[in-house]
Design an enzyme around this catalytic site. Structure first.
Site, PDB file in Angstrom:
ATOM      1  N   THR A 151      25.438  -8.016  75.507  1.00  0.00           N
ATOM      2  CA  THR A 151      24.094  -8.135  74.940  1.00  0.00           C
ATOM      3  C   THR A 151      23.492  -6.764  74.662  1.00  0.00           C
ATOM      4  O   THR A 151      22.514  -6.653  73.944  1.00  0.00           O
ATOM      5  CB  THR A 151      23.158  -8.893  75.904  1.00  0.00           C
ATOM      6  OG1 THR A 151      23.149  -8.226  77.176  1.00  0.00           O
ATOM      7  CG2 THR A 151      23.616 -10.331  76.089  1.00  0.00           C
ATOM      8  N   GLY A 170      27.445 -10.375  82.920  1.00  0.00           N
ATOM      9  CA  GLY A 170      28.191 -11.506  83.486  1.00  0.00           C
ATOM     10  C   GLY A 170      28.154 -11.597  84.996  1.00  0.00           C
ATOM     11  O   GLY A 170      28.849 -12.436  85.572  1.00  0.00           O
ATOM     12  N   THR A 213      27.840  -5.272  86.633  1.00  0.00           N
ATOM     13  CA  THR A 213      28.019  -5.165  85.184  1.00  0.00           C
ATOM     14  C   THR A 213      26.950  -4.270  84.562  1.00  0.00           C
ATOM     15  O   THR A 213      25.783  -4.318  84.927  1.00  0.00           O
ATOM     16  CB  THR A 213      27.974  -6.547  84.520  1.00  0.00           C
ATOM     17  OG1 THR A 213      26.861  -7.275  85.036  1.00  0.00           O
ATOM     18  CG2 THR A 213      29.249  -7.324  84.817  1.00  0.00           C
ATOM     19  N   ASN A 240      23.624  -6.213  89.395  1.00  0.00           N
ATOM     20  CA  ASN A 240      23.600  -6.837  90.712  1.00  0.00           C
ATOM     21  C   ASN A 240      25.005  -7.206  91.179  1.00  0.00           C
ATOM     22  O   ASN A 240      25.971  -7.165  90.425  1.00  0.00           O
ATOM     23  CB  ASN A 240      22.722  -8.087  90.672  1.00  0.00           C
ATOM     24  CG  ASN A 240      23.184  -9.079  89.629  1.00  0.00           C
ATOM     25  OD1 ASN A 240      22.734  -9.026  88.495  1.00  0.00           O
ATOM     26  ND2 ASN A 240      24.101  -9.974  89.977  1.00  0.00           N
ATOM     27  N   ASP A 285      19.594 -10.063  93.207  1.00  0.00           N
ATOM     28  CA  ASP A 285      19.754  -9.965  91.751  1.00  0.00           C
ATOM     29  C   ASP A 285      18.993  -8.747  91.228  1.00  0.00           C
ATOM     30  O   ASP A 285      18.421  -8.766  90.141  1.00  0.00           O
ATOM     31  CB  ASP A 285      19.283 -11.255  91.051  1.00  0.00           C
ATOM     32  CG  ASP A 285      19.724 -11.327  89.599  1.00  0.00           C
ATOM     33  OD1 ASP A 285      20.528 -10.473  89.175  1.00  0.00           O
ATOM     34  OD2 ASP A 285      19.244 -12.227  88.888  1.00  0.00           O
ATOM     35  N   ASN A 294      12.213  -5.545  83.341  1.00  0.00           N
ATOM     36  CA  ASN A 294      13.576  -5.917  82.995  1.00  0.00           C
ATOM     37  C   ASN A 294      14.068  -5.058  81.834  1.00  0.00           C
ATOM     38  O   ASN A 294      13.828  -3.861  81.805  1.00  0.00           O
ATOM     39  CB  ASN A 294      13.649  -7.434  82.754  1.00  0.00           C
ATOM     40  CG  ASN A 294      15.045  -7.977  83.010  1.00  0.00           C
ATOM     41  OD1 ASN A 294      16.027  -7.490  82.455  1.00  0.00           O
ATOM     42  ND2 ASN A 294      15.154  -8.975  83.873  1.00  0.00           N
ATOM     43  N   TRP A 295      14.735  -5.652  80.859  1.00  0.00           N
ATOM     44  CA  TRP A 295      15.386  -4.859  79.801  1.00  0.00           C
ATOM     45  C   TRP A 295      14.407  -4.295  78.778  1.00  0.00           C
ATOM     46  O   TRP A 295      14.763  -3.401  78.008  1.00  0.00           O
ATOM     47  CB  TRP A 295      16.420  -5.733  79.072  1.00  0.00           C
ATOM     48  CG  TRP A 295      15.778  -6.903  78.392  1.00  0.00           C
ATOM     49  CD1 TRP A 295      15.603  -8.147  78.911  1.00  0.00           C
ATOM     50  CD2 TRP A 295      15.157  -6.922  77.105  1.00  0.00           C
ATOM     51  NE1 TRP A 295      14.913  -8.936  78.028  1.00  0.00           N
ATOM     52  CE2 TRP A 295      14.630  -8.208  76.915  1.00  0.00           C
ATOM     53  CE3 TRP A 295      15.000  -5.958  76.094  1.00  0.00           C
ATOM     54  CZ2 TRP A 295      13.944  -8.568  75.742  1.00  0.00           C
ATOM     55  CZ3 TRP A 295      14.313  -6.322  74.935  1.00  0.00           C
ATOM     56  CH2 TRP A 295      13.802  -7.617  74.771  1.00  0.00           C
ATOM     57  N   HIS A 313      16.608 -25.914  78.606  1.00  0.00           N
ATOM     58  CA  HIS A 313      15.777 -26.948  77.977  1.00  0.00           C
ATOM     59  C   HIS A 313      14.408 -27.110  78.608  1.00  0.00           C
ATOM     60  O   HIS A 313      13.656 -28.005  78.221  1.00  0.00           O
ATOM     61  CB  HIS A 313      16.525 -28.285  77.989  1.00  0.00           C
ATOM     62  CG  HIS A 313      17.758 -28.279  77.130  1.00  0.00           C
ATOM     63  ND1 HIS A 313      17.706 -28.342  75.755  1.00  0.00           N
ATOM     64  CD2 HIS A 313      19.071 -28.177  77.452  1.00  0.00           C
ATOM     65  CE1 HIS A 313      18.943 -28.302  75.269  1.00  0.00           C
ATOM     66  NE2 HIS A 313      19.785 -28.195  76.274  1.00  0.00           N
TER      67      HIS A 313
END
Ligand code: CA
Length: 703
Positions: free
Chosen positions: A182, A198, A261, A281, A326, A414-415, A621
């Site tokens: 990503t 991953g 990763t 993590n 995480d 985060n990112w 969802h």
């Protein structure tokens, strides 16, 4: 050592740059020298972050605090995808390059938005189920006439920048494992480097550098040790055996991959000639399960400096020894010179998930400061100033009892790229105080969020803050309100015009220009899509543009929405300029009617189905289903719901796997699928009744 050619670019200097042929030239001119000076040529945006320091700062100031009120859309482009948009565009001599969901790449004219070419790597639809957080890409790299793409399914691809034709493609992963790409590739010294994601699954992290011309592998650095009986034969061998392996315990740690990763920050230091890699993590999450609760587990949750030519280890700093929450250290790394205690220090800055802001001397790898950028993180009281290790709070490792942690797995940051302005000396940082209950799960070997008990968690505060990295304090904050997402808004751009740009949203969104020094909101516009990606800026023909890609999805799919669901809408790219004459599209209509089955289901079946839905379906969802955003289909409205056989064909037979909805036959039985249909069916019947009674679906705010 590189010295800036220009201190600050006003209109006159920018015009000179244009006249001297720095714009509109041959894309082949972007060589190593030009990349090194990227920040000094601000009419282009040549790489993620705008230059090797990745400050997300531009010296352009034609658009500034005094005239930003006249900002308006200049053009709008739409694309053939309907998923999360995290990709930051590149602008190379007037040509815009954008990567969208499903790793599709487009080239557009920067002045008109006219599409020049498109490239589709045809990522298999079922690969969508391999990732944790939507089929997103965060950016591209550019070098000597080629655009570099890290495709979601693990390929690194070079594309001809003029024609959109594929030049070469290499597979970078073990395709039997749940690796995804990503992050954006980075180019330095004729090499292109890429990592992967991953670590929610049994994977082992690494980054690989390839020859930019032909895709031949140059070196690989694994971030965690593998099978002790097998030599990798890679650049990381020595450091892993000497430093890392002694910090792992148990017979099996390497069989689960270990994690680590490197899915976002990989930053080249042009002054010290080093590469900094942010690592992720542990896999599995729980340190107790992963490594018998012992050892630091290097190089998880670390920043690792390596030699850019050989990949050999130089130094590391681990933000979370024995990582168990995480907590990644993959978050964007920004390089800068800061005056600290009267001395200019070459630093790197990172605000990782764990809520502490790290300023690290990048010559030595030793921290200079590490202070919390959210109030009272629950997992640790402070970072010890002698050892630079966290002082963890009792119970934080959730071994004997669940623990409500803040920041939760989404992270205090985060990112979403933060920005640093050398003018103000401030870092502009999207921030969230989301909390989550962590509990050990023996069966899954993962820490699992306790979704049934979200009710008593503190309501998160989300905001953009200006953080002073020298005094270690917040200067101002602008709240991000009205959404349920666990972020402080999207990526950030700072400019010499005393401006900070940031987008927000959930299904629809907004785009803001804020005074960089005071935090005053100077301009704001509603947008049809949520904005997550970082804006960029560039200049063509004497006009400055601010460019931002928009499209809802990403990790926020997990949480559902505080906004009412709408019909799906395409990803967009919008260029703004002063006095622009284009008009943003209206948001799409609210989502259509419920499509309930006619059957009445037993309460027992509905209850069983609710549990199965929560485990298997809610990540994409809507959690709970009443919060469905319909970005991925709201199942209460699904045309498959009313028919048991059709439902089974999707869930068990996988007839929609090309669209990313894979078969769940390895996780659930046909009876389970029917239980899920009973639960969704019941909720769909509720929705149909509410719609018939004219009751508004817009959920209340908060969680
Ligand atoms: Ca993770």
């Amino acid at each position: 050592m590189i010295r800036p050619v220009i201190k600050k670019v006003g209109s006159a200097i920018a015009a000179l740059l244009l006249l001297s042929g720095c714009s509109g030239g041959d894309p082949g001119e972007i060589d190593n020298e030009r990349l090194l000076l990227a920040q000094e040529y601000p009419e282009s945006w040549l790489m993620v972050g705008g230059g090797y320091d990745e400050q997300h700062y531009s010296r352009l100031a034609l658009i500034n605090a005094s005239n930003v009120a006249d900002l308006a859309p200049a053009w709008v482009a739409e694309f053939d995808v309907y998923r999360g948009q995290e990709g930051e565009p590149l602008v190379v001599d007037g040509i815009v390059y954008l990567v969208t969901a499903w790793s599709k790449v487009h080239a557009l004219d920067g002045a008109s938005g006219k599409l020049l070419w498109s490239y589709d790597p045809k990522v298999p639809g079922e690969w969508g189920a391999k990732g944790c957080c939507d089929v997103v890409s965060r950016g591209l790299a550019y070098f000597e006439g080629k655009v570099y793409l890290g495709a979601y399914d693990g390929r690194l691809i070079a594309i001809d920048a003029k024609t959109g034709q594929e030049q070469w493609s290499v597979n970078t992963i073990d395709r039997t494992k749940k690796y995804t790409i990503t992050g954006a590739p980075r180019v330095f010294k004729g090499k292109v480097v890429i990592g992967n994601g991953g670590a929610e699954y049994p994977t082992r992290g690494y980054v690989t550098a390839y020859d930019a011309q032909n895709g031949h592998k140059v070196w690989r650095f694994y971030t965690v040790p593998g099978d002790p009986d097998v030599q990798d034969g890679e650049a990381s061998d020595e450091a892993l055996e000497r430093l890392a392996r002694p910090t792992w315990f148990g017979e099996d740690y390497w069989k689960n991959g270990g994690g680590g990763t490197a899915w976002d920050a990989i930053v080249y230091d042009r002054e010290l000639d080093r590469l900094y890699i942010g690592t992720g993590n542990g896999a599995p999450h729980n340190h107790y399960v992963r490594s018998q609760g012992k050892g630091d587990n290097l190089f998880l949750s670390s920043i690792v400096a390596v030699d850019p030519d050989t990949g050999e280890y130089i130094w590391h700093y681990q933000v979370n020894p024995g990582e168990s929450w995480d907590y990644t250290a993959v978050q964007p790394i920004v390089l800068a010179d800061l005056r600290i205690d009267g001395k200019i220090r070459k630093v790197l800055m990172q605000a990782p998930k764990n809520g502490f802001f790290y300023v690290i001397d990048r010559e030595t790898g030793k921290p200079i400061s590490a202070q919390p950028f959210v109030e009272n993180p629950r997992w640790a009281s402070r970072i010890d100033q002698a050892t630079w290790r966290p002082v963890e709070n009792p119970g934080a490792r959730y071994i004997d009892a669940p623990f409500i942690n803040m920041p939760g797995p989404p992270g205090a940051h985060n990112w979403q790229p933060m920005a640093f302005s050398p003018d103000t000396g401030l870092v502009y940082l999207p921030t969230s105080t989301n909390a989550q209950r962590m509990k050990a799960s023996v069966e899954s070997t993962h820490a699992s969020p306790d979704v049934a008990n979200l009710g008593d968690l503190p309501v998160p505060e989300n905001f953009l803050q200006a953080w002073d990295p020298v005094r270690n304090e917040m200067r101002w904050k602008v709240p991000v309100e009205g959404y349920r997402t666990d972020t402080g808004g999207g990526g950030v751009l700072a400019t010499a015009g005393n401006l900070v740009f940031q987008g927000r949203g959930e299904i629809t969104g907004e785009f803001l220009a804020i005074a960089a020094d005071s935090g005053k909101v100077l301009w704001r516009t509603e947008t049809p899509n949520q904005i997550m990606a970082a804006p960029v800026t560039y200049m063509i023909n004497g006009e400055q543009y601010v460019l931002v890609a928009m499209g809802a999805g990403g990790p926020s799919l997990l949480w559902g929405s505080a906004q009412a669901p709408r019909e799906r809408q395409p990803t967009r790219l919008v260029a703004f300029k002063l006095g622009g004459k284009a008009v943003l599209p209206e948001p799409p209509p609210f989502a259509g009617p419920a499509a309930p089955p006619v059957e009445q289901f037993s309460n027992a079946l509905v209850t069983k189905g609710e549990e199965l839905y929560s485990t298997n379906c809610s990540r994409c969802h809507g959690r709970p289903i009443e919060r469905a955003s319909n970005i991925l289909p709201d199942l209460r409205r699904s045309s498959y719901l009313a028919d048991r056989n059709a439902w089974n064909m999707v869930l068990i037979d996988g007839v929609l796997s090309d669209l990313g909805m894979v078969s769940f036959s390895d996780k659930i039985s046909r009876e389970d699928a029917e239980a899920i249909r009973a639960y969704v069916g019941r909720r769909s019947q509720d929705l149909a009744r509410a719609q018939a009674a004219g009751i508004s679906e817009r959920p209340s705010r908060g969680r």
